[in-house]
Motif scaffolding. Structure first.
Motif, PDB file in Angstrom:
ATOM      1  N   SER A   1     -20.721  14.026 -12.827  1.00 44.38           N
ATOM      2  CA  SER A   1     -20.340  13.064 -11.779  1.00 44.38           C
ATOM      3  C   SER A   1     -21.518  12.779 -10.850  1.00 44.38           C
ATOM      4  O   SER A   1     -21.708  11.652 -10.396  1.00 44.38           O
ATOM      5  N   GLU A   2     -22.301  13.807 -10.585  1.00 50.17           N
ATOM      6  CA  GLU A   2     -23.487  13.628  -9.735  1.00 50.17           C
ATOM      7  C   GLU A   2     -24.493  12.697 -10.418  1.00 50.17           C
ATOM      8  O   GLU A   2     -25.040  11.788  -9.789  1.00 50.17           O
ATOM      9  N   LYS A   3     -24.719  12.919 -11.701  1.00 46.67           N
ATOM     10  CA  LYS A   3     -25.653  12.069 -12.453  1.00 46.67           C
ATOM     11  C   LYS A   3     -25.151  10.631 -12.512  1.00 46.67           C
ATOM     12  O   LYS A   3     -25.938   9.689 -12.399  1.00 46.67           O
ATOM     13  N   MET A   4     -23.824  10.468 -12.683  1.00 44.39           N
ATOM     14  CA  MET A   4     -23.237   9.130 -12.704  1.00 44.39           C
ATOM     15  C   MET A   4     -23.499   8.434 -11.371  1.00 44.39           C
ATOM     16  O   MET A   4     -23.915   7.282 -11.329  1.00 44.39           O
ATOM     17  N   GLY A   5     -23.257   9.126 -10.273  1.00 40.09           N
ATOM     18  CA  GLY A   5     -23.489   8.541  -8.950  1.00 40.09           C
ATOM     19  C   GLY A   5     -24.943   8.182  -8.726  1.00 40.09           C
ATOM     20  O   GLY A   5     -25.266   7.122  -8.169  1.00 40.09           O
ATOM     21  N   GLN A   6     -25.853   9.059  -9.167  1.00 46.47           N
ATOM     22  CA  GLN A   6     -27.282   8.791  -9.024  1.00 46.47           C
ATOM     23  C   GLN A   6     -27.691   7.553  -9.810  1.00 46.47           C
ATOM     24  O   GLN A   6     -28.485   6.732  -9.337  1.00 46.47           O
TER      25      GLN A   6
ATOM     26  N   LEU B   1     -17.648   6.635  -4.265  1.00 46.89           N
ATOM     27  CA  LEU B   1     -18.999   6.084  -4.408  1.00 46.89           C
ATOM     28  C   LEU B   1     -19.059   4.646  -3.920  1.00 46.89           C
ATOM     29  O   LEU B   1     -19.952   4.285  -3.151  1.00 46.89           O
ATOM     30  N   LEU B   2     -18.096   3.833  -4.328  1.00 45.97           N
ATOM     31  CA  LEU B   2     -18.122   2.414  -3.982  1.00 45.97           C
ATOM     32  C   LEU B   2     -17.810   2.162  -2.510  1.00 45.97           C
ATOM     33  O   LEU B   2     -18.390   1.276  -1.887  1.00 45.97           O
ATOM     34  N   GLN B   3     -16.894   2.937  -1.948  1.00 45.99           N
ATOM     35  CA  GLN B   3     -16.469   2.675  -0.572  1.00 45.99           C
ATOM     36  C   GLN B   3     -17.290   3.424   0.475  1.00 45.99           C
ATOM     37  O   GLN B   3     -17.498   2.921   1.570  1.00 45.99           O
ATOM     38  N   LYS B   4     -17.754   4.621   0.138  1.00 52.95           N
ATOM     39  CA  LYS B   4     -18.426   5.447   1.145  1.00 52.95           C
ATOM     40  C   LYS B   4     -19.877   5.767   0.816  1.00 52.95           C
ATOM     41  O   LYS B   4     -20.581   6.326   1.641  1.00 52.95           O
ATOM     42  N   GLY B   5     -20.312   5.460  -0.388  1.00 51.27           N
ATOM     43  CA  GLY B   5     -21.713   5.634  -0.761  1.00 51.27           C
ATOM     44  C   GLY B   5     -22.025   6.973  -1.401  1.00 51.27           C
ATOM     45  O   GLY B   5     -21.206   7.893  -1.429  1.00 51.27           O
ATOM     46  N   TYR B   6     -23.259   7.043  -1.907  1.00 49.65           N
ATOM     47  CA  TYR B   6     -23.671   8.217  -2.668  1.00 49.65           C
ATOM     48  C   TYR B   6     -23.733   9.481  -1.809  1.00 49.65           C
ATOM     49  O   TYR B   6     -23.380  10.563  -2.279  1.00 49.65           O
ATOM     50  N   GLN B   7     -24.195   9.383  -0.580  1.00 52.15           N
ATOM     51  CA  GLN B   7     -24.318  10.576   0.266  1.00 52.15           C
ATOM     52  C   GLN B   7     -22.962  11.258   0.458  1.00 52.15           C
ATOM     53  O   GLN B   7     -22.856  12.477   0.387  1.00 52.15           O
ATOM     54  N   HIS B   8     -21.938  10.462   0.688  1.00 58.39           N
ATOM     55  CA  HIS B   8     -20.588  11.026   0.846  1.00 58.39           C
ATOM     56  C   HIS B   8     -20.114  11.655  -0.474  1.00 58.39           C
ATOM     57  O   HIS B   8     -19.528  12.742  -0.475  1.00 58.39           O
ATOM     58  N   LEU B   9     -20.375  10.971  -1.584  1.00 59.28           N
ATOM     59  CA  LEU B   9     -20.008  11.507  -2.892  1.00 59.28           C
ATOM     60  C   LEU B   9     -20.710  12.841  -3.138  1.00 59.28           C
ATOM     61  O   LEU B   9     -20.089  13.807  -3.589  1.00 59.28           O
ATOM     62  N   ALA B  10     -21.998  12.911  -2.825  1.00 55.30           N
ATOM     63  CA  ALA B  10     -22.755  14.150  -3.042  1.00 55.30           C
ATOM     64  C   ALA B  10     -22.173  15.299  -2.221  1.00 55.30           C
ATOM     65  O   ALA B  10     -22.043  16.423  -2.725  1.00 55.30           O
ATOM     66  N   ARG B  11     -21.804  15.040  -0.976  1.00 55.20           N
ATOM     67  CA  ARG B  11     -21.200  16.099  -0.144  1.00 55.20           C
ATOM     68  C   ARG B  11     -19.861  16.557  -0.735  1.00 55.20           C
ATOM     69  O   ARG B  11     -19.562  17.747  -0.771  1.00 55.20           O
TER      70      ARG B  11
END
Length: 172
Positions: A14-19, A52-62
Motif C-alpha cells: 500500500s505504501e508503494k502504491m501511494g508513492q 490518498l485521494l482526499q487527504k494526501g500521501y502524508q496522511h496515508l503514510a501516517r
C-alpha cells in the motif's frame, strides 16, 4: 491498476502504491499547463485509496505506520524471510513447514514464525517459491534464533533441487 498495491502479501504494498500515485501526479502537466492523473481500480471506494485521494500521501503514510505498529511490522519489529524454491511446489512448502516447526522449538516467546506463504512472485524461472516470516521485537533475539537455526540446517541433507535463502530485514 493500483489494486495490486492494495491486495499483496508484501506489507509495504500500500505504501508503494501511494508513492507511485504521488510520483505520477507530481510529474503530470508541464510548467503552466495543468496535468491530469487517471487511476484505474476496481475498488475506488477502498479506504486507503480514498485516504490518498482526499487527504494526501502524508496522511496515508501516517495511517500505514500506525497499522504496522499494531501488526508489529517494521519499523516496530525486526523481520527475516526464509525462502525455499523447488520445481515441485509441495516439496518447497513441505520443507518450510518442517523448518517452521523447528524454529518454533528453538525460539522463545519473543519470536513469531508465520507461514509458509507463497512468495510475492510464486513461480519464477520454473521454481515455486515459498516464504517463512520470522519476527521479533528484539533484534538480538531474532539473530540468536536464526544463528541456531542456520547452524542446524547446514547439517541437514536437503531434498535434491531445493534452494533456500535467508533475508534479514527484507526490503522488498
Amino acid at each position: 491498476d493500483i489494486d495490486n498495491g492494495l491486495f499483496t502479501a508484501d506489507f509495504r504494498g500500500s505504501e508503494k502504491m501511494g508513492q507511485l500515485v504521488e510520483q505520477v501526479a507530481g510529474r503530470a502537466g508541464r510548467a503552466d499547463k495543468p496535468g491530469r492523473v487517471l487511476i484505474q481500480s476496481r475498488f475506488v471506494g477502498h479506504p486507503l485509496i480514498q485516504t490518498l485521494l482526499q487527504k494526501g500521501y502524508q496522511h496515508l503514510a501516517r495511517l500505514l505506520l500506525k497499522e504496522r505498529q499494531v501488526a508489529a511490522l517494521p519499523p516496530y519489529a525486526y523481520m527475516a524471510l526464509i525462502r525455499a524454491e523447488h520445481t515441485d511446489a509441495h516439496r518447497a512448502q513441505q520443507l518450510l513447514t518442517l523448518w517452521r516447526d523447528r524454529l518454533r522449538q528453538v525460539a522463545n516467546d519473543t519470536i513469531q514464525v508465520s507461514g509458509p506463504f507463497p512468495a510475492i512472485m510464486e513461480k519464477r524461472a520454473g521454481l515455486y517459491r515459498f516464504d517463512l516470516q520470522v519476527k521479533s521485537g528484539s533484534r538480538m533475539a531474532l539473530q540468536q534464533v536464526l544463528t541456531v537455526f542456520c547452524n542446524e540446517v547446514e547439517k541437514d541433507t536437503l531434498p535434491k533441487g531445493i534452494r533456500w535463502s535467508l533475508d534479514v530485514d527484507p526490503s522488498g
